[in-house]
Design a protein around this motif. Structure first.
Motif, PDB file in Angstrom:
ATOM      1  N   LYS A 114      22.301 -35.655-101.071  1.00  0.00           N
ATOM      2  CA  LYS A 114      23.975 -34.582-100.942  1.00  0.00           C
ATOM      3  C   LYS A 114      23.295 -33.053-100.065  1.00  0.00           C
ATOM      4  O   LYS A 114      23.922 -32.255-100.181  1.00  0.00           O
ATOM      5  CB  LYS A 114      24.539 -33.984-102.243  1.00  0.00           C
ATOM      6  N   LEU A 115      22.096 -33.362 -99.551  1.00  0.00           N
ATOM      7  CA  LEU A 115      22.237 -32.222 -98.773  1.00  0.00           C
ATOM      8  C   LEU A 115      23.177 -31.782 -98.000  1.00  0.00           C
ATOM      9  O   LEU A 115      23.779 -32.118 -97.181  1.00  0.00           O
ATOM     10  CB  LEU A 115      20.121 -32.197 -98.264  1.00  0.00           C
ATOM     11  N   GLN A 116      22.577 -30.215 -97.536  1.00  0.00           N
ATOM     12  CA  GLN A 116      24.070 -29.870 -96.450  1.00  0.00           C
ATOM     13  C   GLN A 116      23.977 -29.613 -95.522  1.00  0.00           C
ATOM     14  O   GLN A 116      24.450 -30.415 -94.238  1.00  0.00           O
ATOM     15  CB  GLN A 116      24.639 -28.173 -97.701  1.00  0.00           C
ATOM     16  N   ASP A 117      22.383 -29.167 -95.198  1.00  0.00           N
ATOM     17  CA  ASP A 117      22.276 -28.767 -93.851  1.00  0.00           C
ATOM     18  C   ASP A 117      21.485 -29.946 -93.031  1.00  0.00           C
ATOM     19  O   ASP A 117      20.068 -30.269 -92.873  1.00  0.00           O
ATOM     20  CB  ASP A 117      20.880 -27.697 -93.473  1.00  0.00           C
ATOM     21  N   VAL A 118      21.976 -31.124 -92.496  1.00  0.00           N
ATOM     22  CA  VAL A 118      21.804 -32.096 -91.850  1.00  0.00           C
ATOM     23  C   VAL A 118      22.131 -32.738 -90.861  1.00  0.00           C
ATOM     24  O   VAL A 118      23.540 -32.560 -90.737  1.00  0.00           O
ATOM     25  CB  VAL A 118      22.134 -33.242 -93.058  1.00  0.00           C
ATOM     26  N   ARG A 119      21.652 -32.307 -89.636  1.00  0.00           N
ATOM     27  CA  ARG A 119      21.909 -33.358 -88.607  1.00  0.00           C
ATOM     28  C   ARG A 119      21.720 -34.854 -88.351  1.00  0.00           C
ATOM     29  O   ARG A 119      20.903 -35.443 -88.377  1.00  0.00           O
ATOM     30  CB  ARG A 119      21.205 -32.675 -87.531  1.00  0.00           C
ATOM     31  N   SER A 120      23.137 -35.303 -88.030  1.00  0.00           N
ATOM     32  CA  SER A 120      22.809 -36.929 -87.564  1.00  0.00           C
ATOM     33  C   SER A 120      22.872 -37.621 -85.782  1.00  0.00           C
ATOM     34  O   SER A 120      23.130 -36.723 -85.591  1.00  0.00           O
ATOM     35  CB  SER A 120      23.919 -37.257 -88.777  1.00  0.00           C
ATOM     36  N   LEU A 121      21.820 -38.041 -85.543  1.00  0.00           N
ATOM     37  CA  LEU A 121      21.176 -38.384 -84.342  1.00  0.00           C
ATOM     38  C   LEU A 121      21.471 -39.958 -84.314  1.00  0.00           C
ATOM     39  O   LEU A 121      20.314 -40.305 -84.572  1.00  0.00           O
ATOM     40  CB  LEU A 121      20.176 -37.343 -83.531  1.00  0.00           C
TER      41      LEU A 121
END
Length: 386
Positions: A114-121
């Motif tokens: 449940k990490l908040q600062d995540v970018r999915s590329l």
């Protein structure tokens, strides 16, 4: 056009599974006769066997001397999970995914940690995400080779040398078949069951000095199960990287891993292993180039895997069908190959587009790849819609 005749030559070894993969050429059960069955893995000879796996792996792969290498539970999955749960959360993270397992790691980080600062590329099957968009001030998680898509990163040039975050690389179907740029990678994982054809359930975890520094300076906000714990009193548990495993390994599987590593040295080490795998890819590529009913799933030739070689059916008689009917054609084709005993477990991964997946790792003989290809033509002619 007349259907091709049934080929007269069969692969000597029809095992083309992408995991567990084919044993090394010439393997027999006699290879395990030195296994320390009935002995503790913590005994002096037991620990020596485990240390031998670590030292041979470091030697063959050219892993830097200041990197730590350990044997961990639960195959590559366990090794990746240890890294994600122990290291992430200190800063933002870029998650790269272009096939099933990369997507699994995204799910773990977003829905479980449940990490908040995540970018999915992300990218679909057959392509890579835009690697130029990766931000190396953040941690970066990616697979080197997408086992279920047959798409690999072409090199490590896109990885910043002056990165602030850690690079965490699932390399389970790349290690021992592709030349990894270790100085670009902070965490690398793989399992014994892939390129060297070992037995499943054991993983390998490599940590750079930067990854160790993270372990010793950062404590995750969540509890860690015993099998994930790599530190004690704020210091890395060095024994993990000297053969003192967290839980009990199979000493039969350890003996098999040593056998595979010894064979790897006999064929020229990493250079020889890479050459064997690349020659298998070339054989398939040469056949695809002259075959009109099939093509590679990877769009860019530079990203074609030399281990998990993924193919799609492009014949108009098939592509004109609804998706379910296309999948049925591929299922019949691979089923026929298995019935004939020429290619076992050669279907695409269950979540991937329907097609053929041929393992071309270093334990697969090029002669067997060459013998298989005419059977693919024959089998397609049998199942092609009228």
């Amino acid at each position: 056009m007349l259907a091709p005749p049934k080929p007269a030559v069969r692969p000597a070894n029809p095992q083309f599974s992408s995991g567990p993969c084919a044993k090394r050429p010439g393997w027999t059960i006699e290879a395990l006769k030195g296994a320390l069955v009935g002995r503790s893995h913590r005994s002096k000879p037991g620990k020596a066997k485990l240390e031998q796996v670590i030292s041979l792996s470091k030697e063959i792969l050219g892993i830097p001397a200041d990197y730590r290498v350990g044997i961990v539970p639960a195959s590559d999955t366990g090794a990746v999970e240890m890294a994600l749960w122990s290291l992430l959360g200190a800063r933002g993270v870029d998650m790269l995914a272009w096939e099933s397992f990369g997507k699994d790691w995204v799910t773990d980080v977003v829905k479980q940690l449940k990490l908040q600062d995540v970018r999915s590329l992300t990218a679909g099957y057959g392509a890579l995400p835009d690697l130029a968009q990766v931000d190396f001030s953040r941690d970066v998680v990616f697979t080197w080779n997408g086992t279920t898509s047959g798409v690999r990163v072409p090199n490590g040039d896109w990885i910043a040398d002056d990165r602030e975050g850690l690079t965490i690389c699932d390399a389970t179907s790349a290690t021992f078949a592709m030349d990894l740029p270790w100085q670009k990678l902070d965490v690398v994982t793989w399992s014994w069951q892939k390129v060297l054809g070992g037995e499943a359930a054991h993983g390998m975890l490599v940590l750079s000095p930067r990854a160790v520094a993270r372990l010793e300076s950062y404590k995750p906000a969540w509890p860690l199960p015993k099998i994930f714990r790599m530190t004690k009193d704020g210091k890395v548990v060095e024994g993990i990287f000297k053969g003192e495993t967290i839980n009990t390994p199979s000493m039969i599987a350890v003996e098999d891993a040593i056998d595979g590593l010894t064979w790897a040295k006999s064929v020229g080490g990493l250079e020889g292993l890479v050459a064997r795998s690349e020659s298998n890819l070339k054989a398939v590529a040469d056949w695809v180039a002259k075959t009109d009913w099939v093509d590679f799933l990877p769009v860019d030739p530079a990203t074609r895997s030399c281990t998990s070689i993924c193919l799609k059916i492009v014949d108009p008689a098939v592509t004109a069908l609804p998706a379910e009917a296309q999948a049925e054609v591929a299922k019949k084709l691979t089923g026929l190959l298995e019935k004939e005993g020429v290619a076992l477990d050669a279907a695409s991964y269950r979540d991937a587009p329907p097609g053929i997946r041929i393992w071309g790792g270093a334990t697969v003989e090029n002669a067997d790849i060459q013998a298989l290809l005419p059977w693919l033509d024959w089998a397609f002619a049998q199942v092609k819609p009228a």
